[in-house]
Design a protein around this motif. Structure first.
Motif, short mmCIF file in Angstrom:
data_model
loop_
_atom_site.label_atom_id
_atom_site.label_comp_id
_atom_site.label_asym_id
_atom_site.label_seq_id
_atom_site.Cartn_x
_atom_site.Cartn_y
_atom_site.Cartn_z
N GLY A 10 -25.91 -10.05 5.68
CA GLY A 10 -26.40 -10.97 6.88
C GLY A 10 -27.06 -10.15 7.88
O GLY A 10 -27.83 -10.85 8.80
N HIS A 11 -26.57 -8.87 8.27
CA HIS A 11 -26.99 -8.11 9.33
C HIS A 11 -28.30 -7.32 9.04
O HIS A 11 -28.83 -6.72 9.82
N VAL A 12 -28.79 -7.64 7.83
CA VAL A 12 -30.39 -7.05 7.45
C VAL A 12 -31.35 -7.93 7.96
O VAL A 12 -32.47 -7.79 8.05
N TYR A 13 -30.89 -9.19 8.69
CA TYR A 13 -31.72 -10.07 9.09
C TYR A 13 -31.72 -10.19 10.60
O TYR A 13 -30.71 -10.39 11.26
N GLY A 14 -32.86 -10.36 11.40
CA GLY A 14 -32.97 -10.60 12.82
C GLY A 14 -32.36 -9.45 13.60
O GLY A 14 -32.46 -8.30 13.15
N ARG A 15 -31.81 -9.96 14.65
CA ARG A 15 -31.49 -8.91 15.80
C ARG A 15 -30.70 -9.67 16.78
O ARG A 15 -30.65 -10.64 17.03
N CYS A 16 -30.10 -8.74 17.85
CA CYS A 16 -29.35 -9.22 18.89
C CYS A 16 -30.27 -9.67 20.25
O CYS A 16 -31.42 -8.57 20.34
N PRO A 18 -30.17 -9.67 24.38
CA PRO A 18 -29.45 -9.54 25.40
C PRO A 18 -29.21 -10.81 26.36
O PRO A 18 -28.20 -11.08 26.87
N ASN A 19 -30.31 -11.93 26.30
CA ASN A 19 -30.04 -12.86 27.14
C ASN A 19 -29.36 -14.11 26.45
O ASN A 19 -29.00 -15.08 27.03
N PHE A 20 -29.12 -14.02 25.28
CA PHE A 20 -28.43 -14.87 24.33
C PHE A 20 -26.82 -14.28 24.22
O PHE A 20 -25.92 -14.72 24.27
N SER A 21 -26.93 -13.09 23.72
CA SER A 21 -25.41 -12.51 23.06
C SER A 21 -25.13 -11.41 24.19
O SER A 21 -23.84 -10.97 24.16
N GLY A 22 -25.98 -10.81 24.91
CA GLY A 22 -25.67 -9.64 25.83
C GLY A 22 -25.79 -8.28 25.07
O GLY A 22 -25.59 -7.18 25.59
N TYR A 23 -26.05 -8.41 23.85
CA TYR A 23 -26.38 -7.21 23.06
C TYR A 23 -27.82 -7.01 22.61
O TYR A 23 -28.36 -8.22 22.74
N ALA A 24 -28.16 -5.70 22.37
CA ALA A 24 -30.07 -5.76 22.14
C ALA A 24 -30.35 -4.84 21.05
O ALA A 24 -29.78 -3.96 21.08
N GLY A 25 -31.18 -5.54 20.33
CA GLY A 25 -31.77 -4.55 19.09
C GLY A 25 -31.54 -5.08 17.66
O GLY A 25 -30.85 -5.95 17.63
N PRO A 26 -32.44 -4.86 16.93
CA PRO A 26 -32.36 -5.05 15.24
C PRO A 26 -31.26 -4.04 14.90
O PRO A 26 -30.89 -2.98 15.24
N TRP A 27 -30.66 -4.48 13.79
CA TRP A 27 -29.83 -3.58 12.75
C TRP A 27 -30.42 -2.87 11.98
O TRP A 27 -29.95 -1.70 11.93
N VAL A 28 -31.45 -3.26 11.54
CA VAL A 28 -32.30 -2.62 10.39
C VAL A 28 -33.69 -2.44 11.07
O VAL A 28 -34.45 -3.13 11.63
N GLU A 29 -34.55 -1.43 10.26
CA GLU A 29 -35.76 -1.32 10.53
C GLU A 29 -36.81 -2.52 10.21
O GLU A 29 -37.64 -2.90 10.97
N TYR A 30 -36.42 -3.10 9.11
CA TYR A 30 -37.26 -4.36 8.48
C TYR A 30 -36.36 -5.72 8.41
O TYR A 30 -35.68 -5.81 7.45
N PRO A 31 -36.19 -6.20 9.48
CA PRO A 31 -35.16 -7.36 9.80
C PRO A 31 -35.73 -8.65 8.99
O PRO A 31 -35.30 -9.73 9.47
N THR A 32 -36.61 -8.65 8.24
CA THR A 32 -36.98 -10.05 7.61
C THR A 32 -36.96 -9.86 5.88
O THR A 32 -37.38 -10.89 5.55
N GLN A 33 -36.50 -8.68 5.28
CA GLN A 33 -36.29 -8.60 4.18
C GLN A 33 -34.96 -8.16 3.82
O GLN A 33 -34.19 -7.47 4.46
N PHE A 34 -34.51 -8.64 2.57
CA PHE A 34 -32.94 -8.45 2.05
C PHE A 34 -33.17 -6.96 1.71
O PHE A 34 -34.02 -6.47 0.63
#
Length: 136
Positions: A10-16, A18-34
């Motif tokens: 699940g965490h290979v998709y998207g990013r955090c 800060p204005n929604f969760s308070g956390y910032a940035g992507p988990w991975v380099e390519y957050p649109t592919q499994f």
């Protein structure tokens, strides 16, 4: 095992944001592919705990990784070290537990080594979750 599969898949998709969760940035380099990048990066990268006050992130071009005031997260950056080859990535404390706890780490290492195993296990766990729900 299912917890690790769901987080890794699940965490290979998207990013955090800060204005929604308070956390910032992507988990991975390519957050649109499994991929199994989440698992491999967690094991291979050096992670530093940061807060909003860590302005050194701005100085190395990683300002997007500063969480909102009051929050802390891990980043794949080190103070005073600029690595232009390494994309800006973050992990939450709940992510890092997978590397620190031996029971979770076993599966994290398995998925880092075998993307097809992750894909199959994530698919099974996600199907189970969406069809049966969770008991809380």
């Amino acid at each position: 095992q299912e917890i690790v599969a769901l987080l890794c898949g699940g965490h290979v998709y998207g990013r955090c944001h800060p204005n929604f969760s308070g956390y910032a940035g992507p988990w991975v380099e390519y957050p649109t592919q499994f991929s199994n990048e989440y698992a491999t990066d967690m094991l291979e990268d050096e992670w530093t705990l940061v807060s909003h006050g860590d302005t050194w992130l701005d100085e190395i071009g990683a300002h997007e990784l500063r969480p909102a005031p009051g929050n802390r997260q891990f980043v794949n950056k080190v103070p005073g070290k600029v690595d232009d080859d390494e994309p800006n990535q973050m992990m939450l404390l709940s992510d890092m537990i997978l590397a620190w706890d031996p029971s979770f780490r076993y599966y994290l290492e398995m998925y880092a080594a075998d993307e097809n195993k992750l894909k199959n296990d994530f698919g099974s766990a996600f199907k189970k979750l969406t069809e049966l729900g969770c008991g809380f």
